[in-house]
Design a protein around this motif. Structure first.
Motif, mmCIF file in Angstrom:
data_model
loop_
_atom_site.group_PDB
_atom_site.id
_atom_site.type_symbol
_atom_site.label_atom_id
_atom_site.label_comp_id
_atom_site.label_asym_id
_atom_site.label_seq_id
_atom_site.Cartn_x
_atom_site.Cartn_y
_atom_site.Cartn_z
ATOM 1 N N GLY A 65 0.776 -1.227 0.000
ATOM 2 C CA GLY A 65 0.000 0.000 0.000
ATOM 3 C C GLY A 65 0.804 1.272 0.000
ATOM 4 N N LEU A 66 0.105 2.350 -0.334
ATOM 5 C CA LEU A 66 0.654 3.705 -0.339
ATOM 6 C C LEU A 66 -0.292 4.596 0.456
ATOM 7 C CD1 LEU A 66 1.422 3.976 -4.158
ATOM 8 C CD2 LEU A 66 3.125 3.673 -2.365
ATOM 9 N N ALA A 67 0.252 5.610 1.110
ATOM 10 C CA ALA A 67 -0.559 6.552 1.871
ATOM 11 C C ALA A 67 -0.256 7.976 1.417
ATOM 12 C CB ALA A 67 -0.290 6.422 3.365
ATOM 13 N N SER A 68 -1.304 8.803 1.355
ATOM 14 C CA SER A 68 -1.160 10.220 1.066
ATOM 15 C C SER A 68 -1.769 11.018 2.217
ATOM 16 C CB SER A 68 -1.865 10.591 -0.243
ATOM 17 O OG SER A 68 -1.251 9.961 -1.342
ATOM 18 N N LEU A 69 -1.063 12.071 2.628
ATOM 19 C CA LEU A 69 -1.527 12.952 3.705
ATOM 20 C C LEU A 69 -1.640 14.356 3.118
ATOM 21 C CD1 LEU A 69 0.900 11.681 6.501
ATOM 22 C CD2 LEU A 69 -1.447 10.943 6.103
ATOM 23 N N PRO A 70 -2.822 14.740 2.622
ATOM 24 C CA PRO A 70 -2.945 16.016 1.901
ATOM 25 C C PRO A 70 -2.477 17.232 2.671
ATOM 26 C CG PRO A 70 -4.909 14.669 1.592
ATOM 27 C CD PRO A 70 -4.081 13.981 2.626
ATOM 28 N N ILE A 71 -2.814 17.316 3.955
ATOM 29 C CA ILE A 71 -2.474 18.524 4.708
ATOM 30 C C ILE A 71 -0.974 18.640 4.958
ATOM 31 C CG2 ILE A 71 -2.660 17.611 7.063
ATOM 32 C CD1 ILE A 71 -4.234 20.216 7.707
ATOM 33 N N VAL A 74 2.087 15.198 1.580
ATOM 34 C CA VAL A 74 2.696 13.878 1.360
ATOM 35 C C VAL A 74 1.834 13.103 0.370
ATOM 36 C CG1 VAL A 74 3.283 11.673 2.414
ATOM 37 C CG2 VAL A 74 3.763 13.803 3.633
ATOM 38 N N GLU A 75 2.464 12.579 -0.680
ATOM 39 C CA GLU A 75 1.733 11.787 -1.658
ATOM 40 C C GLU A 75 2.440 10.448 -1.862
ATOM 41 O OE1 GLU A 75 0.889 13.696 -5.321
ATOM 42 O OE2 GLU A 75 -0.038 15.457 -4.406
ATOM 43 N N ASP A 76 1.638 9.378 -1.870
ATOM 44 C CA ASP A 76 2.101 8.043 -2.254
ATOM 45 C C ASP A 76 3.329 7.598 -1.465
ATOM 46 O OD1 ASP A 76 0.055 8.120 -4.175
ATOM 47 O OD2 ASP A 76 1.369 9.159 -5.578
ATOM 48 N N HIS A 77 3.214 7.656 -0.158
ATOM 49 C CA HIS A 77 4.290 7.212 0.725
ATOM 50 C C HIS A 77 4.101 5.722 1.007
ATOM 51 C CE1 HIS A 77 7.434 8.026 3.754
ATOM 52 N NE2 HIS A 77 6.852 7.063 4.441
ATOM 53 N N LEU A 89 -6.744 -5.382 9.819
ATOM 54 C CA LEU A 89 -5.683 -4.818 8.992
ATOM 55 C C LEU A 89 -4.750 -4.009 9.886
ATOM 56 C CD1 LEU A 89 -4.558 -4.020 6.081
ATOM 57 C CD2 LEU A 89 -5.914 -1.935 6.362
ATOM 58 N N SER A 90 -3.444 -4.121 9.634
ATOM 59 C CA SER A 90 -2.488 -3.278 10.341
ATOM 60 C C SER A 90 -1.369 -2.883 9.390
ATOM 61 C CB SER A 90 -1.908 -3.988 11.573
ATOM 62 O OG SER A 90 -1.116 -5.095 11.189
ATOM 63 N N PHE A 91 -0.771 -1.736 9.669
ATOM 64 C CA PHE A 91 0.384 -1.292 8.888
ATOM 65 C C PHE A 91 1.135 -0.241 9.688
ATOM 66 C CE2 PHE A 91 -3.163 1.388 7.460
ATOM 67 C CZ PHE A 91 -2.653 2.663 7.638
ATOM 68 N N VAL A 92 2.366 0.029 9.239
ATOM 69 C CA VAL A 92 3.218 1.046 9.862
ATOM 70 C C VAL A 92 3.482 2.143 8.851
ATOM 71 C CG1 VAL A 92 5.507 1.531 10.804
ATOM 72 C CG2 VAL A 92 4.304 -0.563 11.463
ATOM 73 N N TYR A 93 3.315 3.382 9.287
ATOM 74 C CA TYR A 93 3.698 4.543 8.494
ATOM 75 C C TYR A 93 4.933 5.141 9.145
ATOM 76 C CZ TYR A 93 3.584 9.082 6.171
ATOM 77 O OH TYR A 93 3.919 10.195 5.436
ATOM 78 N N ARG A 94 6.033 5.230 8.378
ATOM 79 C CA ARG A 94 7.293 5.707 8.949
ATOM 80 C C ARG A 94 7.885 6.793 8.059
ATOM 81 N NH1 ARG A 94 10.735 0.925 9.644
ATOM 82 N NH2 ARG A 94 9.358 0.583 11.448
ATOM 83 N N ASP A 95 8.310 7.886 8.691
ATOM 84 C CA ASP A 95 9.034 8.930 7.980
ATOM 85 C C ASP A 95 10.115 9.479 8.898
ATOM 86 O OD1 ASP A 95 7.725 10.577 9.803
ATOM 87 O OD2 ASP A 95 6.241 11.290 8.358
ATOM 88 N N ASP A 96 10.695 10.606 8.526
ATOM 89 C CA ASP A 96 11.798 11.161 9.319
ATOM 90 C C ASP A 96 11.360 11.567 10.721
ATOM 91 O OD1 ASP A 96 13.417 10.814 7.140
ATOM 92 O OD2 ASP A 96 13.278 12.899 6.451
ATOM 93 N N ALA A 97 10.063 11.801 10.912
ATOM 94 C CA ALA A 97 9.573 12.230 12.223
ATOM 95 C C ALA A 97 9.306 11.066 13.167
ATOM 96 C CB ALA A 97 8.302 13.057 12.057
#
Length: 302
Positions: A65-71, A74-77, A89-97
């Motif tokens: 999957g891909l996630a987008s956070l409009p505000i 972030v697109e297609d992370h 369903l479970s997943f992890v969203y990870r970025d520099d923060a």
């Protein structure tokens, strides 16, 4: 988010090549495939961070999957550790923060995911609705500088309860407000006697009609009529009775049935505002649920 499936697989392949562990377990992966639109809830109907998921099964049958956070722009992370087991369903969203762990349960009809997001030791409600790619019910219409097309439409709809709001097509707070209105008003008040006029205007530098066409997808209901206004003159006229400077954007003006627009402005009575804290009454601050309640009251009194 409009992407060809090949592009989706390419992005995910790149993520996998970088060591991303994305996999699915258990049967029924296809139940989760598709586009999901939802929000991370801080204050329900007031402050919600929108999130869009695109979930697909790759050629090996594993869910990715891909996630987008409009505000957050972030697109297609790429998502990490995507797991599906039964209705869970479970997943992890990870970025520099940092990382966020999302766990959600699929509804019995397969149309909704509800769950929890854990981030830095805090928990937030999160939900998604299964959504096809949005299609605008009406094209964005161009307004003349005097706005007579809007005034004429307003009077043609005299037997309807009407709302008017002016928004920026590139301000992410305005776009969030549009999505909250779609979610808590247009989707919850199923009444053909309702009309919403959205005037998109150049409230920030270099805004364009193309940006308005894209932004209008956040309010795709057939009862919504979108306009592009290339000048601030009309918006400034609404600012005068509100005693506001700069122009009065992000204010929902509510009009009962049979109100007519004969002068420079329609009769301004009830309204709700967002982002005008301290300049307009606190009891009129925007809340999607309260806005829907006001509209229902007007419809009931018609």
């Amino acid at each position: 988010m409009k992407m060809k499936m090949k592009q989706v697989f390419l992005l995910l392949a790149l993520a996998l090549g970088a060591g991303t562990a994305i996999h699915a377990q258990g049967a029924g992966v296809s139940r989760f495939e598709g586009r999901w639109e939802g929000a991370i809830v801080t204050v329900r109907a007031v402050q919600e961070g929108d999130i869009v998921l695109q979930l697909i099964a790759n050629p090996d049958g594993k869910l990715v999957g891909l996630a987008s956070l409009p505000i957050a722009h972030v697109e297609d992370h790429p998502l990490l550790e995507v797991k599906a087991q039964g209705s869970e369903l479970s997943f992890v969203y990870r970025d520099d923060a940092g990382s966020s762990l999302v766990k959600a349960t699929l509804s019995a009809d397969g149309k909704r995911l509800d769950g929890d997001m854990e981030e830095a030791g805090k928990h937030y409600a999160i939900y998604f609705k299964r959504k096809p790619a949005p299609v605008l019910a009406h094209p964005v219409r161009n307004l003349s500088l005097d706005g007579h097309e809007l005034r004429e439409q307003f009077n043609r709809d005299a037997d309807h309860v009407r709302l008017l709001v002016m928004l920026s097509p590139t301000c992410h707070k305005c776009l969030s407000e549009a999505r909250l209105t779609q979610r808590y008003l247009m989707e919850q008040v199923d009444d053909p006697r309702l009309r919403l006029y959205v005037v998109w205007g150049p409230m920030q530098k270099d805004e364009t009609e193309e940006a308005a066409q894209k932004a209008a997808l956040d309010l795709e209901d057939s009862r919504v009529i979108h306009y592009w206004l290339p000048d601030e003159k009309l918006i400034q006229s609404f600012s005068k009775p509100m005693h506001l400077q700069p122009p009065a954007y992000s204010i929902f003006f509510l009009f009962p049935a049979h109100a007519t627009w004969t002068g420079e402005l329609p009769p301004l009575d009830d309204y709700m505002h967002k982002f005008w804290y301290g300049k307009l009454p606190a009891d009129r601050e925007y809340d999607g649920i309260k806005l829907a309640r006001k509209v229902r009251d007007l419809l009931a009194s018609k």
